[in-house]
Design an enzyme around this catalytic site. Sequence first.
Site, PDB file in Angstrom:
ATOM      1  N   ARG A  54       0.865  -1.185   0.000  1.00 59.27           N
ATOM      2  CA  ARG A  54       0.000   0.000   0.000  1.00 59.27           C
ATOM      3  C   ARG A  54       0.898   1.229   0.000  1.00 59.27           C
ATOM      4  NH1 ARG A  54       2.433   1.938   3.747  1.00 59.27           N
ATOM      5  NH2 ARG A  54       0.905   3.605   3.716  1.00 59.27           N
ATOM      6  N   GLY A  55       0.266   2.402  -0.155  1.00 59.65           N
ATOM      7  CA  GLY A  55       1.051   3.627  -0.328  1.00 59.65           C
ATOM      8  C   GLY A  55       1.155   3.889  -1.824  1.00 59.65           C
ATOM      9  N   ASP A 242      -2.054  10.737  -2.303  1.00 59.69           N
ATOM     10  CA  ASP A 242      -2.428   9.658  -3.222  1.00 59.69           C
ATOM     11  C   ASP A 242      -2.796  10.175  -4.598  1.00 59.69           C
ATOM     12  OD1 ASP A 242      -2.959   8.521  -0.368  1.00 59.69           O
ATOM     13  OD2 ASP A 242      -2.705   6.825  -1.737  1.00 59.69           O
ATOM     14  N   LYS A 253      -4.728   9.912   2.967  1.00 62.53           N
ATOM     15  CA  LYS A 253      -5.390   9.042   3.941  1.00 62.53           C
ATOM     16  C   LYS A 253      -6.448   9.779   4.758  1.00 62.53           C
ATOM     17  CE  LYS A 253      -5.008   5.569   4.405  1.00 62.53           C
ATOM     18  NZ  LYS A 253      -5.975   4.697   3.704  1.00 62.53           N
TER      19      LYS A 253
END
Length: 355
Positions: A54-55, A242, A253
């Site tokens: 993730r990321g 993101d 987030k």
Amino acid sequence: MGVDAVLYDKVRAVAWRDGVVRLLDQRVLPATLRYEECATAAEVAAAITAMVVRGAPAIGVTAAYGAVLAVSEAYRRAPTDWRAAARVDLAALRESRPTAVNLGWALDVMERVMETIGAGSPVAAVLAAARRLHDEDIAANRRMGALGAALLPPQARVLTHCNTGALATGGYGTALGVVRAAAATGGIRMVYADETRPWLQGARLTAWELVEEGLPVTVLADGAAAARLRAGDIAAVLVGADRIAANGDTANKIGTYGLAISARHHGVPFYVVAPVSTIDVATPDGHGIPIEERAEGEVLGCQGLTHSPAGARAWNPVFDVTPAALITALITERGVLPSPDAEGMARLLAQPTPV
Ligand code: MRU
């Protein structure tokens, strides 16, 4: 810890190893250090959806290696028409998570490379492209680290959200890369890491990266961040992104937006640290950014345990959008853009990436 042994060089969230994509399983860190090996593009797509990796930048790098698997499978099955077969897998990779634009960006890069390949096996050329994309992400992070660290006073106390470190990127990190660079220059007094419900990327992953490197970290319940900012000793809030719209509105987030409001209220600089691969020029502003919603169970419980009563519902958007007006500066590998807006963003993107 010696320079060669630092965590971000030792541990890679994603790597290409002997024809498979090797992912550090971030769902079980820090309790368990386990790797998952993906031998097909479909397995890579499933791992991205399941949050094994993730990321935003790490997802992009993973998708690029996934494209290598797609191309090699396609070439094995259809040596003369491998592009069409590979594109089916690339489409599935594209759908694996909706918000991080680095995913689609990396696949666009890989598709452009696919177009330039002549006769014979395409595998070496696409693998070289994926490796290049991975290396360039790390180089961008190091450059952002240096630019960001220059904005901090010596021995700063900073506050961060989610995980933006080596685990979330090709290596080194974005906002956490700034922390790393600052620690190596003026020093860092304390990193306050929001726990980042519901996946606990802050409490598990950011805290792990910092502890492993001997850097000071204090984990905060997400709800404690405003009180910490009010205490008056935080030099800056540092977050990743993101997807950044063409006017600077930034998806990150869930909880980032509230943090930005709180930072503005308390007069604390709020920095977004992200490579230009996170900028989506095709989306004019934050209203157009797709926000992923995940299962209710992620909020009704935690780490396999349900704590809410049966019958309670949950709303689980996993990102929110911070309006550009709340961002003190955007730190990219092409430079620092104070008070980002559409004009400034266009100017920034017109700059070459320094070599
Ligand atoms: O749901 P996740 O863990 O993929 O969300 C990650 C984040 O929101 C990060 O802050 C963002 O991708 C930047 S990482 C350098």
